[in-house]
Design a protein around this motif. Structure first.
Motif, PDB file in Angstrom:
ATOM      1  N   HIS A 265      13.062 107.566  64.901  1.00  0.00           N
ATOM      2  CA  HIS A 265      12.008 106.853  64.199  1.00  0.00           C
ATOM      3  C   HIS A 265      11.531 105.661  65.029  1.00  0.00           C
ATOM      4  O   HIS A 265      10.327 105.366  65.087  1.00  0.00           O
ATOM      5  N   GLU A 269       7.811 104.777  66.409  1.00  0.00           N
ATOM      6  CA  GLU A 269       7.220 103.492  66.061  1.00  0.00           C
ATOM      7  C   GLU A 269       6.634 102.806  67.299  1.00  0.00           C
ATOM      8  O   GLU A 269       5.494 102.329  67.295  1.00  0.00           O
ATOM      9  N   ILE A 299       2.866 111.007  63.890  1.00  0.00           N
ATOM     10  CA  ILE A 299       3.566 109.745  63.655  1.00  0.00           C
ATOM     11  C   ILE A 299       3.182 109.130  62.319  1.00  0.00           C
ATOM     12  O   ILE A 299       3.983 108.455  61.681  1.00  0.00           O
ATOM     13  N   THR A 302       5.302 108.741  58.951  1.00  0.00           N
ATOM     14  CA  THR A 302       6.529 107.960  58.774  1.00  0.00           C
ATOM     15  C   THR A 302       6.457 107.121  57.507  1.00  0.00           C
ATOM     16  O   THR A 302       5.376 106.781  57.020  1.00  0.00           O
ATOM     17  N   SER A 303       7.639 106.801  56.990  1.00  0.00           N
ATOM     18  CA  SER A 303       7.695 106.032  55.754  1.00  0.00           C
ATOM     19  C   SER A 303       7.491 104.557  55.985  1.00  0.00           C
ATOM     20  O   SER A 303       7.353 103.784  55.035  1.00  0.00           O
ATOM     21  N   ASP A 304       7.508 104.136  57.279  1.00  0.00           N
ATOM     22  CA  ASP A 304       7.333 102.717  57.595  1.00  0.00           C
ATOM     23  C   ASP A 304       5.858 102.367  57.456  1.00  0.00           C
ATOM     24  O   ASP A 304       4.991 102.943  58.121  1.00  0.00           O
TER      25      ASP A 304
END
Length: 1556
Positions: A265, A269, A299, A302-304
């Motif tokens: 991850h 990022e 990308i 992602t949960s971010d």
């Protein structure tokens, strides 16, 4: 030291010793203390060297010599000939020094000393220590391009990826985090793209090894990669041109490669951040354009949030560029052509990007996407898997959240949305086969739903239901702007969501279905639409009750629509069959209620008897379910207790079949109703609903069936607290509905009705259990299921006519089986149920209902004409229970007492008097006995028992006569109960006019009469006391209504009420009727026996006032006057001698006031023949007096008068004064007040005598008699009748005597006596005390010019009392005759007037009826004709009549019974009206007495005398004259009477000349 003082500070710069300090410390031989936060430490082996260099570092750098010393020291220690460890320690010591204070030359010398340690051949430890030193040197502010170039070259010496982190850190320091790259651009750019690949490969290998070893230690390579990517990001951000086109392309290629390879991850990022920087500072090379977009899409998932924002920023940069169209097209191509076998992460990213594009809606230079192209792309990807479907749904939802975007979406073709919503490509091969296929056209709004519902496509989307629900709600919010195709899809989705996800969505779905008229017959698919709703919602027990209910309510509306029912009958019939099949086992009461309503309406109009029978069976089964509180909460239309209404719909169906002349169907319904009613396991409310119908069944003499609207039950209902007024009176602090019970939870956990006491048996079972003696008289209570006023007893108001094809089997021959075109209903099971309930009890609701309503049904004699065994069993049961007191006791919580139950049973016994032919003498004797014993046994039933005895006196006088002494004695024992005064006195008034009911001869008669007189005098004293107490007090008004407007609605405060307020408010009526009864009974005594009672009566009529003086009020005086006139005389009224005139010779007339009378003497002067007229309060006596003079002997010598003025030839030989003296006076002294007063013969006296004679000698009353013909309701129409039926005319002929009005000598009560304007005849009745004139409407002329019958109303409208003979067949409304004088209406309703069969025909001949009647005593039609009699009163008038609740009276007893009711009501009306106006009701006798008193007040003791004065006595004027006597004055004598008192003046008393 300063350094030591700050040793705890976190700022490392303040803790590091300066070079000068280190040198100084070294010179003085002191050890420098190392900083606790030094970045690098040394091991124990190098401690001494480190300490030496530490001391040296503290020497001030400002001293050049010191710097030179330091430089030399450093170079010496790092000499290549020195040991590696020493060199390494020295290098680390130098790194900890503040190298910024050294000169550039010193730094270059140091760099040169470590070249071998930074080379490729050096070991990793040396290289890392060297790189650290170089990093520390890179921050020197004095480095020039040459030094920077040299330093960069040293730093970029190749090193393994695992050890490259210090290299990167040093490079960052040199490049100032990318701000200043010059002059090393090419070297740094090449290093960056080359090292990135190597570091990432090393990172992957380290991760793999770590995974195999299952270790959790940190990975150095990861940190290196992270640092390198961060440096690259800073470099691109701050020096965007340093990379160049080629290196940038390579960098992007490396980033794409990393993104595709990595699983970290953090890697993604950093890649995302770097690409964002690249896109914002530069541009993506065309060759990497699509690959970069793919990476960004991958990308972006992602949960971010920061990463997602970074990718979207990158994407926005691309979208804001000249390639924005290409970006959008490529995103859409990703959706359309992405291989299904590849991971969907990129597709999800593309969907997310498209979602952001949609939400941007053209802002920030983001292009507006083509909705149609978007839908096509979504169609391609949504069926792939559920996760992608969610993302697709989110895009559609985003489109709908903005008004502008939603409008563009609505303008698109939605054919692609089906795949998005239902994932059709993924489900078409996995769903089950369809279960049913409604034949829906493509235009139907439900076609989309049916298409996917039958394949169960939606059921496979459970993981996406939240998104589908959101989409459905957004689509629904845009319903108004959608076209038909779009609405079809929206409605299908909403219905699916409502069925599978959120049940509340069904509400909006149904609203749209109804709003778009999908269920109207104008829609060609309306029947299929309702079929779908039934199948999907209504038949599904998992669906919420309120939505299932609504579907059936829609079906009910369709059935009720007569146009639909007519045009779509076959379709509805199919639906009915479907409902009957699917809902056969349904137990939800709200649903069975609405279904029962719909089905019975359809079955009523459908000709198919099979359907009718099936519906009947279904509704009957539905009636077996018990309504509960939890069902009430779910019922969408209920605000109160949810009772089972299936039975109500059965009753409705019965009524409709009866009205529509469907005899066979009516009978089927009736048998079904009876079966439910007699089944004790059925719910109480269902049974009670049916009993409301059964108790209203009536029939005429031909046995034709009718159903009445409201039975005559309010009086008894009030006794059992079943009216609002009575419930509030008994329980003022409780509400009406919670007074009888509360809601409690049973031990089994079910919520239901309880009485607050533990119930041992189910609510569906019988409520009584058998005790040791076979019966338990305690009945359990439930919530009140019936109350007056409350819900209507029947679903619809029944027609007020008898059926022409449905009959009642009353047990007589000819009416016991069906015939063609007719049906016969058997009520034997109903009558058996009544007996069963009375004998063994039931639920209190049912038991109380039977108690209250049974008497009303029994009044319909024709209904039970042939039910002799039932009547006898009922009589025997009730009689036994009343005699033993062993009847059922109400639950204590109801507030009803056992005496209230007794009251209802006594009313039943009263009605059973009409069936006297069914009962033997012994049974009738027991009936009378139970009534008079009930007077003292049950306080609450005493009034009812007295009223029953009134009826007995008319109906069974012979039986009553046997107990009359006991009855009178029983009444004398309860005279202290003042609330029964009116009832007892009215009974005595009725009894005295029926001589066949009593015998007052023999030794027992004295006690009997004295008891009667004692009762009257006791009530007179009591009324007098009440009057004295109420002097000056304001009378309370009766605001409670005494009638309901219908003859079958009794007053709320009727005879069943135990309140004594009415009697307490009527002391005047008690006072009047007590004297009235006393007078009647005295006159009823044989004249030979009357004198024996005079002394006792007179003694008890005298009372003492507040001063102790004995007094006698006016009513007592006139009563005594009556006794005086009749004690020895029974000849009756006298009349004047019309032949007495002047032909007999000259007449002298004188008039005196003699005591309490006016005596006029008319004397023939010559012969002494005298006409005596004695006027008293109670009557006038006319008599003749003549003195028979003997012939004078021959030797008789006449004595001449000494007065010379008197003519010797005068013929006057006798004066009236002589006659007066001869009749009643001697020389004995007469008290002055009692001396006769000679009245002058003047005009005033003539007027006074004339006025006195106009006061009749009996009390006058009047009552209107009105006949209502069949179907008449209006006042003018009723008054216009000039004749009535045969039974009416027979009743009228026995009500009184037909008398001629013209020249009538009696008081006609306003009827014309001259011109027959009010008719030629009327009916009247009179005895020695009262006279009543009947204003008979049918005997008055109906004038053509008077359509409103004003002339008739002029009389009848002013009558307080009206007798209404109602043969209209309709309930009588009190408001029919509007008048302020309309106080009392006595309603007579024929119950059995044309019998074809005597009630007693089938009775066993062994029954002893000979003692009851004798053949020929009464016409047969009178013995078998019966009438219901009921009294209705105006709202403010007190209801005290025996017929406040209806009584059944035979034709033979009817006239006398009604006449007595009218007389009592008239007396009460007169008393009440005068009292309300502030006056007093005066009888005729009292009016006459007052006239006498007025004369005495005017003329008594004026001092005049007819004679001259005697010597010694003086003239009257000398004596001052006699005192005047005024009415009411008190004297010293013993007796006060009308202003006269005995005086102690003997001289004046003896002088008879004063009054002669």
């Amino acid at each position: 030291m300063k350094a030591e003082a700050n040793s705890g500070s976190p700022n490392q710069e303040t803790l590091t010793p300066t070079l000068v300090e280190r040198v100084r410390e070294l010179a003085v031989g002191r050890q420098i203390k190392a900083s606790p936060h030094s970045r690098d430490g040394s091991d124990l082996a190098n401690a001494s060297a480190t300490t030496a260099f530490a001391r040296l570092s503290r020497v001030s750098a400002k001293n050049a010599q010191s710097e030179r010393v330091f430089k030399e020291k450093c170079l010496r220690d790092m000499d290549r000939g020195r040991p590696f460890k020493d060199r390494l320690a020295a290098m680390r010591a130098i790194s900890s020094h503040e190298l910024r204070q050294l000169s550039v030359d010193s730094l270059r010398a140091i760099w040169a000393a470590i070249e071998d340690l930074i080379s490729v051949q050096a070991n990793m430890e040396a290289r890392q220590a060297s790189l650290e030193l170089l990093r520390r040197s890179a921050s020197h502010p004095g480095l020039g391009p040459e030094e920077r170039k040299a330093l960069c070259s040293m730093i970029l010496t190749p090193i393994s990826p695992s050890g490259s982190r210090p290299q990167i850190l040093a490079l960052r320091e040199l490049m100032h985090d990318g701000v200043n790259v010059s002059p090393c651009e090419k070297e740094v750019s090449a290093y960056l793209v080359a090292t990135l690949k190597d570091v990432f490969i090393a990172t992957l290998e380290a991760r793999s090894a770590l995974k195999k070893n299952k270790s959790r230690r940190p990975i150095i390579e990861e940190e290196t990669l992270e640092e390198l990517l961060r440096f690259a990001n800073d470099l691109v951000d701050r020096s965007s041109t340093v990379l160049g086109k080629d290196n940038l392309s390579i960098l992007i290629q490396r980033l794409i490669w990393i993104a595709n390879k990595t699983t970290s991850h953090k890697d993604l990022e950093q890649v995302a951040f770097l690409i964002r920087t690249i896109t914002s500072r530069s541009s993506i090379p065309p060759e990497h354009f699509e690959s970069c977009i793919e990476v960004l899409c991958g990308i972006s998932c992602t949960s971010d949030a920061s990463v997602g924002e970074a990718t979207w920023t990158s994407m926005k940069s691309l979208l804001a560029s000249e390639n924005q169209t290409a970006v959008v097209d490529f995103l859409l191509r990703i959706l359309r052509y992405w291989p299904k076998d590849r991971q969907s992460i990129t597709v999800r990213g593309a969907l997310l990007s498209l979602k952001h594009i949609v939400e941007a809606n053209g802002e920030d230079s983001v292009p507006i996407i083509d909705m149609q192209q978007l839908l096509y792309a979504l169609q391609a990807v949504a069926p792939t898997n559920s996760r992608l479907q969610v993302d697709c749904l989110q895009i559609v939802i985003s489109c709908l959240e903005d008004q502008e975007t939603a409008s563009r979406l609505l303008a698109s073709d939605w054919s692609s949305l089906d795949a998005v919503i239902y994932r059709t490509d993924d489900t078409q091969n996995t769903v089950n086969q369809p279960l049913w296929y409604p034949l829906l056209g493509p235009a139907s709004l439900l076609s989309s739903f049916v298409k996917y519902y039958q394949t169960r496509a939606f059921s496979h989307l459970q993981e996406n239901w939240t998104s589908l629900e959101r989409l459905a709600r957004h689509l629904e919010s845009n319903w108004a702007n959608q076209n038909t195709r779009q609405r079809t899809m929206t409605l299908g989705l909403m219905l699916h969501v409502g069925c599978y996800v959120d049940r509340s969505m069904l509400a909006a779905t149904l609203d749209h279905i109804i709003g778009d008229r999908l269920l109207l017959p104008t829609n060609e698919d309306w029947m299929y639409h309702i079929s779908i709703l039934l199948e999907v919602i209504a038949f599904d027990t998992s669906k919420p009750l309120k939505f299932r209910y609504r579907i059936f309510a829609l079906f009910d509306e369709i059935v009720q629509d007569t146009k639909v029912a007519a045009t779509r009958l076959e379709g509805i019939k199919e639906l009915v069959h479907l409902i009957l099949k699917k809902m056969a086992k349904e137990s939800e009461v709200p649903l069975t209620n609405i279904l029962a309503q719909s089905l019975v309406r359809f079955a009523l109009d459908d000709d198919d008897d099979d359907v009718f029978d099936a519906v009947l069976a279904f509704v009957a089964g539905a009636a077996s379910f018990e309504g509960t509180t939890d069902q009430t909460a779910q019922n969408p239309v209920s605000t109160g207790a949810q009772n089972n209404r299936a039975a109500t719909h059965l009753v409705w169906l019965f009524q409709q079949c009866l009205t529509r002349c469907c005899p066979l169907r009516t009978k089927c319904c009736f048998e079904c109703l009876i079966a439910i009613a007699v089944d004790a396991t059925m719910p109480t409310d269902s049974r009670l609903t049916i009993m409301k119908l059964l108790s209203r069944l009536r029939c005429n003499p031909e046995c034709a069936l009718a159903v009445i609207s409201v039975p005559d039950t309010l009086g008894l209902a009030a006794a059992l607290c079943r009216t609002e007024a009575s419930a509030q009176m008994r329980h003022p602090s409780r509400g009406m509905l919670n007074r009888a019970s509360g809601i409690a939870e049973s031990p089994g956990g079910r919520i239901g009705r309880t009485s607050g006491i533990e119930l041992s048996r189910s609510a569906r079972s019988r409520s009584t259990t058998r005790s040791g003696n076979g019966r338990d008289r305690s009945i359990k209570a439930t919530l009140p299921l019936w109350m007056y006023p409350g819900t209507k007893g029947l679903p619809i108001d029944p027609p007020q006519t008898y059926s022409k094809d449905v009959y009642i089997c009353n047990g007589l021959k000819g009416h016991d089986h069906d015939h063609t075109g007719m049906a016969v209903l058997g009520i034997e099971r109903w009558s058996d149920l009544i007996l069963d309930i009375l004998q063994f009890g039931s639920d209190w609701e049912i038991y109380s209902y039977v108690l209250v309503h049974l008497p009303s049904q029994l009044t319909n004699i024709a209904l039970f004409t042939g039910r002799i065994p039932f009547v006898q069993s009922l009589h025997r049961t009730v009689l036994s229970q009343l005699r033993t007191g062993n009847f059922h006791e109400p639950p204590a919580i109801t507030g009803v007492k056992k005496g209230d139950v007794a009251l209802c049973l006594y009313n039943t016994m009263t009605i059973l008097l009409a069936y006297k032919e069914c009962l033997g003498r012994d049974q009738l004797d027991e009936t009378v006995r139970i009534f008079y014993t009930g007077i003292g046994t049950w306080d609450r039933a005493a009034r009812s028992c007295i009223h029953a005895l009134v009826l007995c006196s008319h109906e069974i006088p012979a039986n009553l006569r046997r107990f009359i002494l006991l009855i009178i004695q029983k009444m004398s024992q309860i005279i202290t109960q003042s609330h029964l005064a009116v009832d007892i006195l009215e009974f005595l008034a009725s009894l005295v006019r029926l001589p066949e009911t009593y015998q007052i001869v023999g030794p027992e008669s004295q006690d009997f009469l004295r008891t009667v007189f004692g009762i009257c005098i006791s009530y007179i004293h009591h009324a007098r006391e009440q009057r004295e107490k109420s002097v000056g007090a304001t009378r309370p008004s009766h605001a409670a209504a005494r009638h309901s407007g219908l003859s079958n609605k009794s007053s709320t405060a009727s005879e069943a009420s135990q309140s004594s307020d009415v009697q307490k408010d009527l002391p005047e009526y008690v006072f009047t009727i007590a004297y009235h009864v006393l007078t009647l009974w005295f006159l009823a005594i044989d004249v030979r026996e009357r004198s024996k009672h005079v002394g006792w009566i007179v003694k008890n009529l005298t009372w003492k006032d507040e001063l102790g003086n004995e007094s006698m009020e006016e009513q007592s005086q006139v009563t005594l006057d009556m006794i005086h006139r009749t004690a020895y005389n029974d000849l009756g009224e006298t009349h004047a001698n019309v032949d007495f005139h002047d032909a007999h010779g000259p007449i002298l007339k004188e008039t005196w006031l003699v005591g309490m009378s006016i005596i006029s003497l008319e004397t023939v002067q010559e012969t002494g023949l005298t006409l005596i007229t004695k006027r008293q309060a109670s009557g006038t006596t006319h008599a003749m007096y003549q003195q028979y003079t003997a012939q004078l002997p021959p030797h008789h010598v006449a004595i001449s008068s000494a007065n010379t003025n008197v003519s010797s030839n005068s013929s006057t030989k006798v004066f009236p004064q002589h006659i007066l003296l001869q009749l009643g006076f001697t020389i004995a002294p007469v008290p002055i007040p009692l001396q006769p007063l000679l009245l002058p013969e003047d005009a005033f006296m003539k007027r006074a005598i004339s006025s006195f004679d106009r006061n009749h000698t009996v009390d006058g009353h009047k009552a209107g008699v009105i006949y209502i013909a069949p179907d008449q309701t209006s006042e003018p129409g009723v008054l216009a009748n000039v004749s009535g039926s045969k039974v009416y005319e027979e009743f009228l002929s026995r009500l009184g005597t037909k008398v001629r009005l013209q020249d009538a000598k009696f008081n006609t009560q306003g009827l014309d006596r001259e011109s027959d304007m009010d008719g030629s005849y009327t009916y009247a009745w009179r005895d020695r005390v009262s006279e009543i004139i009947f204003h008979v409407a049918t005997m008055m002329p109906t004038l053509d010019h008077d359509p409103q019958c004003t002339n008739k109303k002029r009389h009848i409208g002013n009558d307080y009392v009206k007798i209404i003979f109602n043969e209209s067949g309709l309930p009588f409304r009190f408001e029919t005759f509007t008048s302020q004088f309309n106080h009392v209406n006595i309603i007579i309703t024929p119950e059995l007037t044309t019998p074809r069969h005597s009630i007693a025909t089938d009775i066993d001949s062994s029954n002893d009826l000979t003692a009851q009647t004798k053949p020929g005593d009464t016409p047969e039609d009178e013995e078998t004709a019966f009438f219901s009699v009921q009294t209705l009163c105006s709202p403010s008038f007190p209801q005290v009549s025996p017929t406040a609740t209806p009584k059944v009276v035979s034709a033979s007893a009817l006239p006398s019974f009604v006449r007595q009711l009218a007389l009592n009501a008239s007396v009460l009306s007169l008393v009440w009206s005068n009292q309300r106006e502030g006056g007093e009701n005066l009888s005729s006798w009292r009016n006459r007495l007052k006239e006498i008193i007025k004369l005495r007040q005017r003329y008594a003791n004026t001092g005049t005398s007819a004679n001259v004065s005697y010597p010694g006595m003086g003239n009257p004027s000398d004596r001052g004259g006699a005192p005047s006597y005024v009415d009411g004055d008190r004297w010293t004598g013993r007796l006060v009477m009308a202003g006269m008192a005995e005086q102690e003046h003997l001289l004046y008393s003896a002088d008879f000349t004063r009054w002669n």
